[in-house]
Design a protein around this motif. Sequence first.
Motif, PDB file in Angstrom:
ATOM      1  N   CYS A  48      46.043  37.896  38.155  1.00 32.95           N
ATOM      2  CA  CYS A  48      45.237  38.902  38.851  1.00 32.95           C
ATOM      3  C   CYS A  48      43.763  38.877  38.488  1.00 32.95           C
ATOM      4  O   CYS A  48      42.987  39.697  38.991  1.00 32.95           O
ATOM      5  CB  CYS A  48      45.825  40.296  38.649  1.00 32.95           C
ATOM      6  N   PHE A  49      43.340  37.926  37.677  1.00 34.10           N
ATOM      7  CA  PHE A  49      41.903  37.708  37.467  1.00 34.10           C
ATOM      8  C   PHE A  49      41.294  37.117  38.729  1.00 34.10           C
ATOM      9  O   PHE A  49      40.080  37.147  38.917  1.00 34.10           O
ATOM     10  CB  PHE A  49      41.660  36.760  36.283  1.00 34.10           C
ATOM     11  N   ASP A  50      42.136  36.586  39.623  1.00 32.24           N
ATOM     12  CA  ASP A  50      41.720  35.960  40.872  1.00 32.24           C
ATOM     13  C   ASP A  50      41.887  36.962  42.020  1.00 32.24           C
ATOM     14  O   ASP A  50      42.941  37.600  42.146  1.00 32.24           O
ATOM     15  CB  ASP A  50      42.589  34.719  41.117  1.00 32.24           C
ATOM     16  N   ASP A  51      40.867  37.103  42.852  1.00 28.21           N
ATOM     17  CA  ASP A  51      40.894  38.095  43.941  1.00 28.21           C
ATOM     18  C   ASP A  51      42.025  37.867  44.928  1.00 28.21           C
ATOM     19  O   ASP A  51      42.618  38.830  45.429  1.00 28.21           O
ATOM     20  CB  ASP A  51      39.561  38.109  44.692  1.00 28.21           C
ATOM     21  N   ASP A  52      42.356  36.615  45.221  1.00 24.97           N
ATOM     22  CA  ASP A  52      43.451  36.338  46.157  1.00 24.97           C
ATOM     23  C   ASP A  52      44.791  36.773  45.569  1.00 24.97           C
ATOM     24  O   ASP A  52      45.657  37.286  46.285  1.00 24.97           O
ATOM     25  CB  ASP A  52      43.484  34.860  46.532  1.00 24.97           C
ATOM     26  N   PHE A  53      44.969  36.579  44.272  1.00 30.52           N
ATOM     27  CA  PHE A  53      46.183  37.043  43.621  1.00 30.52           C
ATOM     28  C   PHE A  53      46.223  38.560  43.576  1.00 30.52           C
ATOM     29  O   PHE A  53      47.293  39.157  43.720  1.00 30.52           O
ATOM     30  CB  PHE A  53      46.308  36.465  42.213  1.00 30.52           C
ATOM     31  N   LEU A  54      45.089  39.176  43.374  1.00 33.10           N
ATOM     32  CA  LEU A  54      45.051  40.632  43.374  1.00 33.10           C
ATOM     33  C   LEU A  54      45.491  41.179  44.722  1.00 33.10           C
ATOM     34  O   LEU A  54      46.227  42.164  44.792  1.00 33.10           O
ATOM     35  CB  LEU A  54      43.646  41.136  43.006  1.00 33.10           C
ATOM     36  N   LEU A  55      45.091  40.528  45.796  1.00 32.83           N
ATOM     37  CA  LEU A  55      45.537  40.959  47.125  1.00 32.83           C
ATOM     38  C   LEU A  55      47.049  40.835  47.263  1.00 32.83           C
ATOM     39  O   LEU A  55      47.708  41.724  47.833  1.00 32.83           O
ATOM     40  CB  LEU A  55      44.837  40.143  48.212  1.00 32.83           C
ATOM     41  N   LEU A  56      47.628  39.741  46.760  1.00 29.69           N
ATOM     42  CA  LEU A  56      49.081  39.583  46.797  1.00 29.69           C
ATOM     43  C   LEU A  56      49.762  40.664  45.964  1.00 29.69           C
ATOM     44  O   LEU A  56      50.774  41.246  46.376  1.00 29.69           O
ATOM     45  CB  LEU A  56      49.495  38.202  46.290  1.00 29.69           C
ATOM     46  N   PHE A  57      49.221  40.931  44.787  1.00 33.71           N
ATOM     47  CA  PHE A  57      49.765  41.961  43.910  1.00 33.71           C
ATOM     48  C   PHE A  57      49.760  43.320  44.616  1.00 33.71           C
ATOM     49  O   PHE A  57      50.764  44.040  44.604  1.00 33.71           O
ATOM     50  CB  PHE A  57      48.955  42.016  42.615  1.00 33.71           C
ATOM     51  N   LYS A  58      48.657  43.656  45.248  1.00 29.59           N
ATOM     52  CA  LYS A  58      48.559  44.933  45.970  1.00 29.59           C
ATOM     53  C   LYS A  58      49.549  44.992  47.126  1.00 29.59           C
ATOM     54  O   LYS A  58      50.151  46.037  47.391  1.00 29.59           O
ATOM     55  CB  LYS A  58      47.134  45.143  46.489  1.00 29.59           C
ATOM     56  N   LYS A  59      49.723  43.873  47.806  1.00 24.17           N
ATOM     57  CA  LYS A  59      50.657  43.813  48.929  1.00 24.17           C
ATOM     58  C   LYS A  59      52.086  44.107  48.462  1.00 24.17           C
ATOM     59  O   LYS A  59      52.812  44.874  49.092  1.00 24.17           O
ATOM     60  CB  LYS A  59      50.574  42.425  49.573  1.00 24.17           C
ATOM     61  N   VAL A  60      52.471  43.498  47.342  1.00 20.19           N
ATOM     62  CA  VAL A  60      53.813  43.735  46.808  1.00 20.19           C
ATOM     63  C   VAL A  60      53.936  45.172  46.301  1.00 20.19           C
ATOM     64  O   VAL A  60      54.966  45.820  46.525  1.00 20.19           O
ATOM     65  CB  VAL A  60      54.177  42.717  45.712  1.00 20.19           C
ATOM     66  N   CYS A  61      52.903  45.699  45.685  1.00 25.50           N
ATOM     67  CA  CYS A  61      52.933  47.093  45.225  1.00 25.50           C
ATOM     68  C   CYS A  61      53.102  48.058  46.395  1.00 25.50           C
ATOM     69  O   CYS A  61      53.887  49.012  46.310  1.00 25.50           O
ATOM     70  CB  CYS A  61      51.677  47.438  44.428  1.00 25.50           C
TER      71      CYS A  61
END
Length: 103
Positions: free
Chosen positions: A51-64
């Motif tokens: 989640c240091f990467d913005d694209d991964f953060l978007l995936l993380f938020k999507k799953v949340c």
Amino acid sequence: MNSLSEVVKEHQQLVKRALGIYSVQVSELINSQTKNNEEIQHLLDGLLNFCFDDDFLLLFKKVCRYYYPINPQVTVNYVYRYRDLWDENYQPKDNGEGSSTTD
């Protein structure tokens, strides 16, 4: 020995490959409409590592967002874990009772 720029380049390539893999996993999880807590949490654990990467953060938020109606308390705990790990501006409130986030 690799120079710093070579190490950075290799790291970026690793993140890019991982993003492709995790993007597929997120899509499959959501498309399958699974309610399996263990499967969803395993995916969130993996995503948190990147989640240091913005694209991964978007995936993380999507799953949340997907997981919240299924298990709101655990989802909130994952958000707090993200903040503890990656959000430089996050300052947890100390209520004198220690951490209130558990799995």
